[in-house]
Design an enzyme around this catalytic site. Sequence first.
Site, short mmCIF file in Angstrom:
data_model
loop_
_atom_site.label_atom_id
_atom_site.label_comp_id
_atom_site.label_asym_id
_atom_site.label_seq_id
_atom_site.Cartn_x
_atom_site.Cartn_y
_atom_site.Cartn_z
N CYS A 121 0.68 -1.17 -0.21
CA CYS A 121 -0.28 -0.43 0.27
C CYS A 121 0.67 1.53 0.65
O CYS A 121 0.11 2.40 -0.21
CB CYS A 121 -0.90 -0.05 1.42
SG CYS A 121 -2.27 -1.94 1.15
N HIS A 250 -2.89 6.67 2.83
CA HIS A 250 -3.84 5.40 2.03
C HIS A 250 -4.74 5.56 2.96
O HIS A 250 -5.41 5.68 3.68
CB HIS A 250 -2.03 4.60 2.28
CG HIS A 250 -2.83 3.54 1.88
ND1 HIS A 250 -3.41 3.11 1.18
CD2 HIS A 250 -3.28 2.32 2.65
CE1 HIS A 250 -3.55 1.36 1.03
NE2 HIS A 250 -4.00 1.15 2.26
N ASN A 284 -10.70 -0.13 0.15
CA ASN A 284 -8.74 -0.09 0.38
C ASN A 284 -8.45 -0.46 -1.39
O ASN A 284 -8.49 -1.61 -0.91
CB ASN A 284 -8.46 -0.75 1.65
CG ASN A 284 -7.07 -0.38 1.45
OD1 ASN A 284 -6.23 -0.68 0.66
ND2 ASN A 284 -6.66 -0.76 2.82
#
Length: 328
Positions: A121, A250, A284
């Site tokens: 990520c 993120h 996500n």
Amino acid sequence: MNLRLQATTPGAKIIGLGSFQPEQVVTNDDLARRVETNDQWIRDRVGIVERRIAEKDTSLVDMAVEAGSRALKDSGLAAADVDTVIVATCTMTAPIPNAAAQTADRIGISAPAAFDLNAACAGFCYGLGTAADLVRAGTAKNVLVVGAEKLSDWVDWDDRSTCIIFADAAGAAVVTAARSADEVGIGPVSWGSAGDQATTIRILEESTHKLWQHGQAVFRWATTRIAPVALDAVARAGITLADIDVLVPHQANLRIVEAVAKKLRKEGAREDLRVADDIVHSGNTSSASIPMALDHMRAAGRVRSGETALLVGFGAGLSYAGQVVRIP
Ligand code: UT7
């Protein structure tokens, strides 16, 4: 005998952004029909309302090509101008061929340096940092950096602690040289890793071959270790937190995003700091989340060209990276 080096440049800047999400929307209620969960729990604990999941025949490279083409169009450059392509990804189902060479070929970029980068990520920020330094060193002229993930290939759809979080998407940026110091639009990267916690997010090779995470451990780590990385990125750029217009962490969990923003406000970030919340409708999407959030915020008029954004990525590895950028 001295070896000659390329002429260096004052630094780098972003000149184009683009993103892509698959059509298929999956709501919390859709997931509640498969695993024991509910809309309220997911909204309260993660902040997600819906996410996009790619169809079986849409590949990670398909999404990278779309996002990359849009970023290139936004930059005003032609495919022939790009000499380097970096795809940040951790979800290719086969390690070779890499995504970058295929993505470049399909966009029409001829014979570029092309490589994939796996920092999970944090991948987009790692890619952006690498691209900026390649441009500064004179190694590359124009770099396409893509974060692309098809997490749905790796999610255990029977594990309620992970299947509600992850989604598919791609986001991209075009990086080029700044002509003078006052044009520099990408600050130094602040990056690192915590390999001692590598087992907290992993593919379970010994059993399901699916993604697994120790959610609470990662949550604790992210809410304590990530604000200092963001602060360091600001210090390295030679500015102060008060200069930051937009925070784009993120998009792992809205509660983590809010915790990082709260810490930064305590350290001097402005109350009117705009904070990315793209996770609400996108889930996500790992390395795609930061460029896509930037692109969505710009499209919605929530950030303007020339404003200053603070990016910070974190995830499996555990890896982290952040830098200050100017919005193109
Ligand atoms: O992008 C890569 C980096 N990853 C992250 O940053 C993820 C960080 N971690 C998180 O975002 C959160 O830890 C999660 C969203 C993964 C989980 O949220 P949490 O608030 O930490 O929940 P928990 O794991 O502490 O679980 C609390 C309870 C448990 O039940 P008991 O043991 O208290 O009875 C879980 O079994 O919630 C239960 N639970 C659920 N309940 C309803 C776990 N998943 C669900 C669910 N629906 N989907």
